[in-house]
Each structure stands twice: as C-alpha cells, then as structure tokens.
Design a protein around this motif. Structure first.
Motif, PDB file in Angstrom:
ATOM      1  N   LYS A 177       0.871  -1.169   0.000  1.00  0.00           N
ATOM      2  CA  LYS A 177       0.000   0.000   0.000  1.00  0.00           C
ATOM      3  C   LYS A 177       0.912   1.225   0.000  1.00  0.00           C
ATOM      4  N   PRO A 178       1.362   1.663  -1.180  1.00  0.00           N
ATOM      5  CA  PRO A 178       2.337   2.753  -1.231  1.00  0.00           C
ATOM      6  C   PRO A 178       1.767   4.064  -0.712  1.00  0.00           C
ATOM      7  N   ILE A 179       2.653   4.872  -0.125  1.00  0.00           N
ATOM      8  CA  ILE A 179       2.248   6.165   0.433  1.00  0.00           C
ATOM      9  C   ILE A 179       3.120   7.260  -0.159  1.00  0.00           C
ATOM     10  N   SER A 180       2.531   8.404  -0.447  1.00  0.00           N
ATOM     11  CA  SER A 180       3.270   9.512  -1.043  1.00  0.00           C
ATOM     12  C   SER A 180       4.150  10.199  -0.006  1.00  0.00           C
ATOM     13  N   ASP A 181       5.149  10.940  -0.483  1.00  0.00           N
ATOM     14  CA  ASP A 181       6.030  11.688   0.415  1.00  0.00           C
ATOM     15  C   ASP A 181       5.226  12.674   1.257  1.00  0.00           C
ATOM     16  N   ALA A 182       4.292  13.377   0.610  1.00  0.00           N
ATOM     17  CA  ALA A 182       3.532  14.409   1.312  1.00  0.00           C
ATOM     18  C   ALA A 182       2.627  13.804   2.386  1.00  0.00           C
ATOM     19  N   ASP A 183       1.956  12.696   2.053  1.00  0.00           N
ATOM     20  CA  ASP A 183       1.078  12.058   3.036  1.00  0.00           C
ATOM     21  C   ASP A 183       1.885  11.482   4.201  1.00  0.00           C
ATOM     22  N   LEU A 184       3.024  10.871   3.901  1.00  0.00           N
ATOM     23  CA  LEU A 184       3.858  10.330   4.974  1.00  0.00           C
ATOM     24  C   LEU A 184       4.382  11.450   5.857  1.00  0.00           C
ATOM     25  N   ALA A 185       4.765  12.560   5.251  1.00  0.00           N
ATOM     26  CA  ALA A 185       5.248  13.706   6.034  1.00  0.00           C
ATOM     27  C   ALA A 185       4.155  14.214   6.967  1.00  0.00           C
ATOM     28  N   ARG A 186       2.923  14.280   6.471  1.00  0.00           N
ATOM     29  CA  ARG A 186       1.819  14.727   7.330  1.00  0.00           C
ATOM     30  C   ARG A 186       1.608  13.772   8.491  1.00  0.00           C
ATOM     31  N   PHE A 187       1.720  12.470   8.216  1.00  0.00           N
ATOM     32  CA  PHE A 187       1.549  11.485   9.293  1.00  0.00           C
ATOM     33  C   PHE A 187       2.652  11.639  10.341  1.00  0.00           C
ATOM     34  N   ILE A 188       3.882  11.839   9.872  1.00  0.00           N
ATOM     35  CA  ILE A 188       5.005  12.004  10.794  1.00  0.00           C
ATOM     36  C   ILE A 188       4.823  13.253  11.644  1.00  0.00           C
ATOM     37  N   VAL A 189       4.499  14.364  11.001  1.00  0.00           N
ATOM     38  CA  VAL A 189       4.385  15.628  11.736  1.00  0.00           C
ATOM     39  C   VAL A 189       3.140  15.635  12.622  1.00  0.00           C
ATOM     40  N   ASP A 190       2.113  14.875  12.252  1.00  0.00           N
ATOM     41  CA  ASP A 190       0.953  14.724  13.132  1.00  0.00           C
ATOM     42  C   ASP A 190       1.345  14.088  14.472  1.00  0.00           C
ATOM     43  N   SER A 191       2.477  13.387  14.475  1.00  0.00           N
ATOM     44  CA  SER A 191       2.935  12.713  15.693  1.00  0.00           C
ATOM     45  C   SER A 191       3.660  13.657  16.634  1.00  0.00           C
ATOM     46  N   VAL A 192       4.072  14.824  16.145  1.00  0.00           N
ATOM     47  CA  VAL A 192       4.775  15.794  16.985  1.00  0.00           C
ATOM     48  C   VAL A 192       3.835  16.298  18.081  1.00  0.00           C
ATOM     49  N   GLY A 193       4.254  16.140  19.327  1.00  0.00           N
ATOM     50  CA  GLY A 193       3.437  16.614  20.439  1.00  0.00           C
ATOM     51  C   GLY A 193       2.157  15.832  20.642  1.00  0.00           C
ATOM     52  N   ASN A 194       2.070  14.634  20.060  1.00  0.00           N
ATOM     53  CA  ASN A 194       0.858  13.818  20.153  1.00  0.00           C
ATOM     54  C   ASN A 194       1.097  12.688  21.155  1.00  0.00           C
ATOM     55  N   ARG A 197       0.452   8.866  20.370  1.00  0.00           N
ATOM     56  CA  ARG A 197       1.341   8.105  19.490  1.00  0.00           C
ATOM     57  C   ARG A 197       2.683   7.794  20.146  1.00  0.00           C
ATOM     58  N   GLN A 198       2.882   8.217  21.359  1.00  0.00           N
ATOM     59  CA  GLN A 198       4.154   7.989  22.029  1.00  0.00           C
ATOM     60  C   GLN A 198       4.237   6.577  22.592  1.00  0.00           C
ATOM     61  N   GLY A 199       5.439   6.025  22.524  1.00  0.00           N
ATOM     62  CA  GLY A 199       5.654   4.670  23.006  1.00  0.00           C
ATOM     63  C   GLY A 199       5.096   3.606  22.090  1.00  0.00           C
ATOM     64  N   LYS A 200       4.849   3.959  20.832  1.00  0.00           N
ATOM     65  CA  LYS A 200       4.208   3.022  19.909  1.00  0.00           C
ATOM     66  C   LYS A 200       5.027   2.813  18.642  1.00  0.00           C
ATOM     67  N   VAL A 201       4.828   1.649  18.031  1.00  0.00           N
ATOM     68  CA  VAL A 201       5.336   1.341  16.697  1.00  0.00           C
ATOM     69  C   VAL A 201       4.153   1.403  15.756  1.00  0.00           C
ATOM     70  N   LEU A 202       4.217   2.299  14.771  1.00  0.00           N
ATOM     71  CA  LEU A 202       3.062   2.569  13.919  1.00  0.00           C
ATOM     72  C   LEU A 202       3.344   2.218  12.459  1.00  0.00           C
ATOM     73  N   PRO A 203       2.825   1.082  11.972  1.00  0.00           N
ATOM     74  CA  PRO A 203       2.900   0.816  10.529  1.00  0.00           C
ATOM     75  C   PRO A 203       1.910   1.725   9.819  1.00  0.00           C
ATOM     76  N   ILE A 204       2.254   2.139   8.599  1.00  0.00           N
ATOM     77  CA  ILE A 204       1.338   3.032   7.884  1.00  0.00           C
ATOM     78  C   ILE A 204       1.530   2.883   6.375  1.00  0.00           C
ATOM     79  N   GLY A 205       0.404   2.848   5.676  1.00  0.00           N
ATOM     80  CA  GLY A 205       0.416   2.802   4.221  1.00  0.00           C
ATOM     81  C   GLY A 205      -0.461   3.900   3.661  1.00  0.00           C
ATOM     82  N   GLY A 206      -0.471   4.011   2.350  1.00  0.00           N
ATOM     83  CA  GLY A 206      -1.322   4.983   1.700  1.00  0.00           C
ATOM     84  C   GLY A 206      -2.700   4.408   1.427  1.00  0.00           C
ATOM     85  N   PRO A 207      -3.530   5.135   0.682  1.00  0.00           N
ATOM     86  CA  PRO A 207      -4.877   4.649   0.363  1.00  0.00           C
ATOM     87  C   PRO A 207      -4.817   3.307  -0.369  1.00  0.00           C
TER      88      PRO A 207
END
Length: 308
Positions: A177-194, A197-207
C-alpha cells in the motif's frame, strides 16, 4: 514548537521539513553537506551542516537549536552492511544521545515495515536502533511506512518507451500500500506533540487497496494508452547470485556488498510491504493502516504527463 529533522536532504526529510514549516514550527534541518542546504524545499528552516558520525558536533547543533522534538529520517543509501551500521544504527545512536543531552522531549524515528521479517543488514541495524530508542529515557514514536511512490516509479520510462514491464514470477508474489512523500510527512508531523502516538510502533500505508507488481504495470500501460507487455524474471536468479558472490565475500568487501545487494533484490522480489501477522506468518492487507489522499494512479499520471 521547535523541531529538528535529521536526514533533511532526503526525499522524505525534505517533505517533513516542508510540512513542519507550513505549520509554523521552528525547524532546524540537519544536513550532511553544504550543497544540500540549497534545496528549495528547505526554505523556512534553519540549515545546519553536521557530521553525523561526530557525537560532539551533533550535541553542539542540538544544544543550540533546543528542539522539543527530534525527527530522524536517516537511512543508509545502499543498504550495505557498512553503510547500514554507520547510518541506520551509529548515526541514529549519536542523534539520540544528542537529543537527550539537549533535553528534547520526543524522538520520532522513520523506520521501515520490512523490519518485521529481518534478513538483511540494514533491517538488523534499524531494529537494533529501534530497541535502543525504546529503552531510552525519552518519549518515542517509531513509524514504519510501506512502499514509497518513488520506489514504484522506476519503470515509468520503460512503459512510456513501449518496453515490457518487468515482473518477478507472475507479478503477484508481493503486494503493498504505497504512500506519497507528502502524506507520509503529514503522518510524521501529526505525531509531533501527540501523546497518543508515544511509546508506539506505527505501521502506515497509503490509500488502498494493496497492489501487486503486475497491477502496477497494468495501471501504467492503461495510463500510457499502450498494450500491456510483461517480461518475467525469476527471483531465484538473485538468490543464486548472492550464493555465488558470498563464496568470495570473505576475501573482498566489494563482493560482500554485491552479495548483499543480490539478497536485497531477492527480498523485495518475494516479500510484501504489508503488516505481518505473527501468528500465521502471512502478510495482511486488511491489518495495514491507510492514511492520506494521494494515489499511485495520480502519481503515475503526473509522471507520464510531465514526460510528454
């Protein structure tokens, strides 16, 4: 919010810096070379060239930046054992020590979903750092994306030029399930101060849905308005090559690296980039989370349009 991004000159690193800047964060981009500082995607960031193998230099850089969150997008360029240890493990360890010394509150690691079934040097190096990060006295988030659009775009030119699309076996051996650079960046930055999502391993794919190599080729031929043509390559060729090269590897670092490259090729020809069900040993598309809006079809269409 102050954020430092290591590996900021890479494809994902640049997208993360751009996303942080768009949200109004104070961003420090840690770069390996002066030339990387000229990248337009890094506008709005404080750019610092730092030797990742120099712990003191990293401590100095982060001590001045004082980020609340450190994001590592570091990844070895070729996956060789030497490069994997130097970047995926050692450079990240240096970055972690510097983050702790600078009193950073959160460390976000961009890892890879392929570490679920580790057989390669870079996978073991990534897992070694994941373990060190999990044990460190700093909040952490580990993100394991599936395939990137870029990694699935190498044959666009072949299809455009009327050449056959190369597949392994029948082209249905693997899915992702490929993910774009922009979508992955949003997912990563959504984790800042969240904190969720701390203490977790998060697999993630695109649509979704998950797509096979043959389906990627069929999609490309359709978008290019050309008849589908495929040429099959047996993954066993890579396995045979790795075995032959491994015979000489103990006597030559060059052959050792080439043997690892053959193992890497065999791995990606036979393993899906999806969540692995540990009980069944099978990859599970339904269990692989989806995020974002960008689709591989739109990416292929844009590439073909730009080329024409």
């Amino acid at each position: 919010m102050k954020v430092a991004v290591a590996g900021a000159s890479g494809t994902i690193g640049r997208a993360v810096v751009r996303e942080c800047a768009a949200r109004g964060y104070t961003v420090t981009a840690l770069l390996r070379s002066e030339g990387a500082g000229q990248l337009p995607e890094l506008e709005g960031a404080e750019r610092r060239v730092v030797d990742l193998s120099d712990p003191a230099a990293l401590v100095h850089a982060l001590d001045e930046a004082r980020p609340a969150t450190v994001i590592s997008c570091l990844a070895s360029r070729n996956g060789s054992p030497r490069d994997a240890k130097a970047v995926d493990l050692d450079a990240n360890l240096n970055l972690l020590r510097a983050a702790r010394q600078a009193d950073a509150e959160h460390f976000i690691l961009l890892s890879a979903i392929c570490v679920q079934r580790p057989r390669l040097a870079f996978q073991h190096a990534k897992l070694a750092f994941e373990a060190a990060l999990s044990e460190a006295d700093i909040a952490h988030t580990i993100i394991r994306p599936t395939a990137f659009f870029k990694s699935l775009s190498g044959q666009v030119g072949r299809v455009r030029d009327g050449k056959p699309f190369l597949i392994f076996g029948d082209g249905e051996l693997t899915r992702c399930k490929p993910i774009s650079d922009a979508d992955l960046a949003r997912f990563i930055v959504d984790s800042v101060g969240n904190p969720e999502r701390q203490g977790k391993v998060l697999p993630i794919g695109g649509p979704g849905p998950a797509i096979s190599l043959r389906e990627q080729g069929e999609m490309l031929f359709e978008l290019a308005d050309k008849p589908a043509r495929f040429r099959s390559i047996s993954p066993r060729l890579f396995l045979a090559a790795s075995r032959v090269l491994s015979l000489v590897a103990p006597f030559s670092s060059w052959f050792a690296e080439k043997a690892e490259y053959a193992r890497i090729a065999h791995y990606y020809a036979t393993q899906s980039m999806l969540v692995l069900d540990e009980e069944t040993g099978e990859y599970d598309a339904e269990a692989t989370p989806e995020f974002g809006e960008d689709t591989l079809r739109d990416h292929y269409r844009a590439m073909l349009s730009a080329a024409s």
